[in-house]
Write a protein that holds these residues in place. Structure first.
Motif, PDB file in Angstrom:
ATOM      1  N   SER A  30       0.835  -1.195   0.000  1.00  0.00           N
ATOM      2  CA  SER A  30       0.000   0.000   0.000  1.00  0.00           C
ATOM      3  C   SER A  30       0.876   1.254   0.000  1.00  0.00           C
ATOM      4  N   PRO A  31       0.451   2.318  -0.690  1.00  0.00           N
ATOM      5  CA  PRO A  31       1.216   3.561  -0.645  1.00  0.00           C
ATOM      6  C   PRO A  31       1.222   4.194   0.756  1.00  0.00           C
ATOM      7  N   GLU A  32       0.316   3.761   1.639  1.00  0.00           N
ATOM      8  CA  GLU A  32       0.273   4.279   3.002  1.00  0.00           C
ATOM      9  C   GLU A  32       1.158   3.496   3.965  1.00  0.00           C
ATOM     10  N   ALA A  33       1.771   2.393   3.509  1.00  0.00           N
ATOM     11  CA  ALA A  33       2.603   1.560   4.382  1.00  0.00           C
ATOM     12  C   ALA A  33       3.839   2.336   4.826  1.00  0.00           C
ATOM     13  N   LEU A  34       4.153   2.204   6.109  1.00  0.00           N
ATOM     14  CA  LEU A  34       5.342   2.820   6.676  1.00  0.00           C
ATOM     15  C   LEU A  34       6.247   1.717   7.206  1.00  0.00           C
ATOM     16  N   PHE A  35       7.559   1.867   7.005  1.00  0.00           N
ATOM     17  CA  PHE A  35       8.510   0.853   7.431  1.00  0.00           C
ATOM     18  C   PHE A  35       9.642   1.478   8.221  1.00  0.00           C
ATOM     19  N   ASP A  36      10.196   0.708   9.123  1.00  0.00           N
ATOM     20  CA  ASP A  36      11.352   1.123   9.902  1.00  0.00           C
ATOM     21  C   ASP A  36      12.603   0.607   9.186  1.00  0.00           C
ATOM     22  N   ASP A  37      13.284   1.492   8.473  1.00  0.00           N
ATOM     23  CA  ASP A  37      14.461   1.101   7.707  1.00  0.00           C
ATOM     24  C   ASP A  37      15.621   0.636   8.579  1.00  0.00           C
ATOM     25  N   ALA A  38      15.564   0.893   9.874  1.00  0.00           N
ATOM     26  CA  ALA A  38      16.638   0.486  10.773  1.00  0.00           C
ATOM     27  C   ALA A  38      16.748  -1.033  10.895  1.00  0.00           C
ATOM     28  N   VAL A  39      15.712  -1.767  10.523  1.00  0.00           N
ATOM     29  CA  VAL A  39      15.755  -3.227  10.650  1.00  0.00           C
ATOM     30  C   VAL A  39      16.187  -3.932   9.360  1.00  0.00           C
TER      31      VAL A  39
END
Length: 53
Positions: A17-26
């Motif tokens: 989804s374009p609304e998905a947010l991810f933690d790039d630190a992992v």
């Protein structure tokens, strides 16, 4: 595996989804984990097929 950011009590957006947010630190931890799985799988296949080295 997931790296979603948000309030766990609320529904999170789907991965694509374009609304998905991810933690790039992992990302580095997940990449290391997947690499380790691949190495172990290749070692098991090699051992099963009598390949050494």
């Amino acid at each position: 595996m997931g790296a979603a950011v948000g309030d766990a009590s609320q529904p999170l957006a789907a991965n694509h989804s374009p609304e998905a947010l991810f933690d790039d630190a992992v990302v580095d931890k997940i990449a290391s984990f997947l690499a380790e799985l691949a190495i172990r799988r290749l070692q098991n296949v090699s051992a099963t097929n009598g390949v050494t080295g």
